[in-house]
Design an enzyme around this catalytic site. Structure first.
Site, mmCIF file in Angstrom:
data_model
loop_
_atom_site.group_PDB
_atom_site.id
_atom_site.type_symbol
_atom_site.label_atom_id
_atom_site.label_comp_id
_atom_site.label_asym_id
_atom_site.label_seq_id
_atom_site.Cartn_x
_atom_site.Cartn_y
_atom_site.Cartn_z
ATOM 1 N N HIS A 97 -46.442 -8.873 42.824
ATOM 2 C CA HIS A 97 -45.859 -8.079 42.056
ATOM 3 C C HIS A 97 -44.264 -8.262 41.878
ATOM 4 O O HIS A 97 -43.655 -7.473 41.469
ATOM 5 C CB HIS A 97 -46.123 -6.604 42.519
ATOM 6 N N CYS A 106 -42.714 -0.302 44.341
ATOM 7 C CA CYS A 106 -43.232 -1.341 44.964
ATOM 8 C C CYS A 106 -42.426 -2.578 44.780
ATOM 9 O O CYS A 106 -42.034 -3.336 45.484
ATOM 10 C CB CYS A 106 -44.676 -1.799 44.288
#
Length: 595
Positions: free
Chosen positions: A150, A89
């Site tokens: 993130h 990610c």
């Protein structure tokens, strides 16, 4: 345009005509600006989390229902060889936002942690990186991010927000500064650093047992240890336990939060209503900005563990909880597309759909079966930087009236290409002061060229080059060279089930000398490596790819690692908080704000 306008002011003496000339000139200039603005599309970027390329109907799945994403493909351009720049990610999204391999910004790991672990860490996308949002904002766009970030939050204090979306070109942010984890659901087993957590708990129990034994021995006169030593050891144990439990014991409260711009609005998140809140925010953003060019990056929390799914979709798919979550995400895509179309924006909006990397093969348990995605015919999955299943992702572009409907592109493209593509369409310029690995896809999408702008693409796992691909346009061949591959465990399973995620280096990988060679144009599943006996061009291809790798490595330069232990560790003074730390708690609608 192209016709001369006679104004009648043909002599220098006709000074009275100058006001008319100036007025007409301004009108023509204004008209050109408006026409230019009219050509700037709204940009709607839709990114799924951990979705396998084989999970969508338009990529061959006939057992999951994804009608809205499939409609995007029918009405636009579908890329069949679209590739993530990283198989996890944080690095994949860093590359997507900047058009650069993530290691160029320090958003990759050489060993240890491969993604950001805490909202309260100090690592994140550096402030000197330029995102497409920053460039489009300079071009008059309003820019919004809804969903997962993130990419870090703070550097030195709880409110400096040096890595925050609003520091990287976004005007508006609503969503998770971190990512979903099993820890966000109290009913699920721990996920974040679960192995380390288990070790720390065992060490605490062993030392506690030793101290209790020493105390019992001292009380019965069996040991000649002083009470002061026993009490001192007990105090040290309490400090040790407090030091790690302060973070790992409250993962849900520290990481599973929602923010609106700079303010924490939910801590911890109420998972049952998160989907509804994100959808409301997306529709509201489109409505607020429908009269001006906008960029909306809708970064879904679907389909990452713990697969939070509303009752409307639970038990409705043929593939358990994971399938339910995929079908709910498709419904969300449909609702967002409806919001665009109901406001008459469909023909002025470029819509793009993708996933950040391949499906998570190791996500499974005995009770609920497979909880990760399906990568179709492709080998490998999430965490694997070389095998196709870890990096080949959906790629769909729709812009009615501009991009041809139903077009398929079978050339290699990258998530990093989105950066120069949307920058160009938005009227901006790609930065010239740094290496940009992405290339504009506009000519390829419109059908003005047949071939990808990439001759070579390089596939990393962490900071390690695992594979390289050569689009041999003269021969019509697509070569893939593997320098390292993960060791699957159990052997022959196709994943690293004993680890939860395949490693990038060390004993968990096999280094190949000579490298493995595949022809993806004939063997897309990478089942049969070529040899000098089976491929006459074997040595020629390896030599040409090696040259390209050396040229690529010449563009690399060292940068500070954002995944170093000092950046990764949880720090209380960096933890986003609503209320007074450590009593951080709030729900949407209550005005509790951190210091």
């Amino acid at each position: 345009m192209g016709q001369r306008v006679q104004l009648g002011c043909v002599t220098p003496a006709a000074r009275d005509c100058w006001p008319l000339l100036v007025t007409v000139g301004l009108l023509l200039s204004s008209g050109e600006l408006k026409a230019a603005d009219a050509r700037k599309p709204n940009i709607l970027l839709l990114m799924a989390d951990d979705l396998g390329i084989g999970d969508l109907g338009c990529y061959g799945n006939n057992t999951l229902r994804t009608p809205n994403i499939d409609r995007l493909a029918q009405e636009g351009v579908r890329l069949t060889q679209h590739l993530a720049a990283a198989p996890l990610c944080t690095p994949s999204r860093a590359a997507f936002l900047t058009g650069r391999h993530s290691f160029r910004s320090g958003m990759e790991a050489s060993n240890g942690y491969r993604a950001l672990q805490w909202n309260g860490g100090s690592g994140g996308l550096p402030e000197n990186e330029t995102t497409f949002a920053r460039i489009l904002r300079q071009q008059g766009y309003t820019t919004g991010l809804i969903g997962k970030w993130h990419q870090g939050v703070n550097c030195q204090s709880r409110r400096d927000h040096c890595h925050h979306p609003l520091q990287h070109g976004f005007d508006y942010f609503y969503g998770m500064p971190f990512t979903l984890l099993n820890d966000c659901d109290p009913g699920r087993p721990p996920e974040l650093d679960a192995a380390l957590r288990a070790k720390l708990w065992r060490y605490t129990q062993w030392v506690a047992l030793g101290i209790l034994t020493a105390a019992a021995g001292r009380a019965r006169g069996l040991l000649s240890v002083s009470w002061k030593a026993v009490v001192g050891a007990a105090g040290l144990l309490v400090l040790f336990f407090a030091s790690w439990y302060a973070s790992f014991g409250f993962v849900r409260r520290w990481n599973c939060i929602l923010m609106r711009n700079h303010d924490v609005t939910e801590q911890p998140m109420d998972l049952e209503r998160t989907t509804r809140l994100l959808l409301q925010e997306a529709v509201s953003y489109i409505d607020r900005n429908k009269h001006q060019p906008f960029l909306l990056f809708m970064s879904f929390l679907h389909v990452h563990l713990p697969l939070v799914t509303t009752d409307q979709f639970l038990g409705k798919s043929q593939h358990g909880l994971y399938g339910d979550n995929v079908e709910e995400m498709d419904w969300l895509v449909g609702k967002i597309l409806d919001a665009v179309e109901e406001r008459g924006l469909a023909n002025t909006t470029l819509t793009y759909f993708t996933s950040d990397h391949g499906g998570h093969l190791e996500a499974r348990d005995d009770a609920r079966g497979q909880l990760g995605g399906w990568n179709g015919i492709y080998r490998g999955g999430k965490g694997m930087g070389g095998w196709e299943g870890g990096i080949r992702v959906p790629g769909i572009f729709r812009w009615p009236g501009v991009l041809p409907a139903g077009r398929e592109v079978h050339e290699p493209t990258s998530l990093m290409d989105v950066f120069p593509t949307v920058v160009r369409l938005g009227g901006g310029e790609v930065p010239q002061d740094r290496v940009i690995d992405g290339r504009s896809l506009v000519p390829l999408l419109q059908g003005d060229t047949e071939h990808s702008p990439h001759d070579f693409l390089f596939h990393y796992c962490g900071k390690y080059l695992h594979a390289a691909r050569w689009n041999d346009k003269d021969r019509g061949r697509l070569w893939k060279v593997h320098y390292m591959t993960p060791k699957f465990h159990p052997t022959g399973t196709g994943a690293c089930y004993s680890r939860g995620l395949c490693p990038c280096s060390g004993e968990g990988v096999t280094q190949h000398s000579p490298p493995l060679l595949f022809d993806l144009s004939r063997d897309p599943s990478e089942r049969q490596p070529l040899s000098p006996g089976s491929e006459p061009l074997y040595h020629t291809v390896l030599a040409r790819v090696a040259e390209a790798v050396e040229a690529h490595r010449a563009t690399l330069s060292p940068v500070p690692s954002q995944f170093s232990l000092s950046h990764i560790l949880w720090r209380p003074w960096l933890q986003p908080c609503c209320g007074t730390f450590p009593f951080c708690s709030c729900q949407e609608g209550r005005d509790h704000r951190g210091p």
